[in-house]
Design an enzyme around this catalytic site. Structure first.
Site, PDB file in Angstrom:
ATOM      1  N   TYR A 118      47.928  35.723  40.506  1.00 52.28           N
ATOM      2  CA  TYR A 118      46.586  36.285  40.338  1.00 52.28           C
ATOM      3  C   TYR A 118      46.683  37.809  40.262  1.00 52.28           C
ATOM      4  O   TYR A 118      47.412  38.437  41.036  1.00 52.28           O
ATOM      5  CB  TYR A 118      45.684  35.885  41.499  1.00 52.28           C
ATOM      6  CG  TYR A 118      45.067  34.520  41.339  1.00 52.28           C
ATOM      7  CD1 TYR A 118      43.973  34.318  40.501  1.00 52.28           C
ATOM      8  CD2 TYR A 118      45.584  33.415  42.016  1.00 52.28           C
ATOM      9  CE1 TYR A 118      43.402  33.068  40.339  1.00 52.28           C
ATOM     10  CE2 TYR A 118      45.024  32.156  41.868  1.00 52.28           C
ATOM     11  CZ  TYR A 118      43.937  31.986  41.027  1.00 52.28           C
ATOM     12  OH  TYR A 118      43.391  30.748  40.872  1.00 52.28           O
ATOM     13  N   GLU A 119      45.919  38.401  39.326  1.00 51.96           N
ATOM     14  CA  GLU A 119      45.977  39.836  39.108  1.00 51.96           C
ATOM     15  C   GLU A 119      44.609  40.514  39.183  1.00 51.96           C
ATOM     16  O   GLU A 119      44.528  41.743  39.125  1.00 51.96           O
ATOM     17  CB  GLU A 119      46.645  40.115  37.753  1.00 51.96           C
ATOM     18  CG  GLU A 119      48.049  39.516  37.673  1.00 51.96           C
ATOM     19  CD  GLU A 119      48.767  39.822  36.371  1.00 51.96           C
ATOM     20  OE1 GLU A 119      48.216  40.591  35.556  1.00 51.96           O
ATOM     21  OE2 GLU A 119      49.882  39.290  36.169  1.00 51.96           O
TER      22      GLU A 119
END
Length: 294
Positions: free
Chosen positions: A148-149
């Site tokens: 996840y970014e």
């Protein structure tokens, strides 16, 4: 001239540095995010290394055409023309030492960002366990990777959601390993996860290619820094096979890795991505594996 005491201190510190050192023959590669023709059999696999393919990505969003968050109900977003359950089962039968993982999240879905956006920790974890357990079993996978970014929640909520997911999937033996894929700008989230659940995380796929272009010495400094940030973890060196920042494979990456290896500090190598390596016939994958196997 240094005093005997100073020399002794230096030698002692060097002893501590090398005594705790350990190299790894782990090679990991992301696959399936950018090409609908890529196949597992396209990539050369050196039998002397530990090889992980990482499917990119599974995302807790609806379809790519009209994506919206689903609170932990994951769907397949990698290219499935050739990366099918039957293709994976067949490949693993031919290469029994190869393992596969699925990466969760990624940068984008459709034309928008893929946000980590749980409605609550409990509901997200329950939905994620259910949806991923089915996916992992269907596709004959061995582990998960957290990539996840973008976030619409706090680091503590991210840490609790992901940490509970990993520990519960491991406890039920659905997965045998887990990794995370942080980079500098999102350290706060992954440090919160590491601080609370680091003992359940096996590998750190740190995205060194997210830095601006750097040289060999700067790469080694960054590597040392991240090994400290994720103390006790197995941190892998990394590059992008096409474009990107960091230290490029034809501009010193392998020199840097050889120097880390000579000090017993190379935790492995991972590549983004197989899809982009088709054009150079997987030249850098071959070099990476030769370096690790030597």
């Amino acid at each position: 001239m240094e005093s005997r005491q100073a020399v002794s201190s230096t030698l002692f510190l060097l002893f501590l540095y090398t005594a705790n050192a350990t190299n790894s023959k782990l090679f990991r590669e992301y696959i399936g995010a950018e090409s609908d023709t890529i196949q597992l059999s396209d990539i050369p696999v050196n039998p002397e290394v530990e090889f992980h393919f990482i499917l990119a990505f599974a995302v807790d969003y609806t379809s790519e055409d009209s994506p919206s968050p689903t609170n932990g109900k994951f769907n397949v977003f990698w290219e499935t023309n050739h990366l099918t359950p039957s293709a994976i089962a067949s490949f693993k039968q031919k290469h029994p030492k190869v393992k596969l993982a699925v990466s969760l999240g990624g940068d984008s879905v459709g034309n928008g960002k893929a946000f980590f956006d749980p409605k609550s920790t409990n509901s997200w974890v329950q939905n994620a366990i259910s949806s991923l357990t089915g996916m992992i079993k269907e596709y004959h996978l061995d582990g998960i990777d957290i990539d996840y970014e973008h976030f619409k929640t706090s680091p503590s909520v991210f840490a609790d959601c992901i940490g509970q997911l990993i520990t519960r999937l491991k406890k039920s033996k659905v997965i045998s390993f887990a990794s995370i894929a942080p980079y500098e700008d999102i350290q706060t989230y992954y440090q919160a996860l590491w601080k609370k659940y680091g003992n359940s995380i096996d590998y750190v796929n740190f995205q060194f290619y997210a830095y601006n272009d750097i040289g060999v010495s700067q790469f080694q400094d960054y590597y040392k820094q991240q090994a400290s940030n994720f103390e006790g973890g197995q941190v892998l060196a990394s590059f992008m096979s096409k474009g990107g920042g960091g230290l490029h494979p034809n501009e010193g990456f392998f020199q840097a890795c050889n120097e880390l290896k000579s000090r017993g500090k190379l935790g492995g190598i991972f590549v983004w991505s197989a899809d982009d390596s088709i054009g150079n016939r997987f030249q850098f994958e071959k070099q990476s594996q030769q370096l690790l196997a030597a």
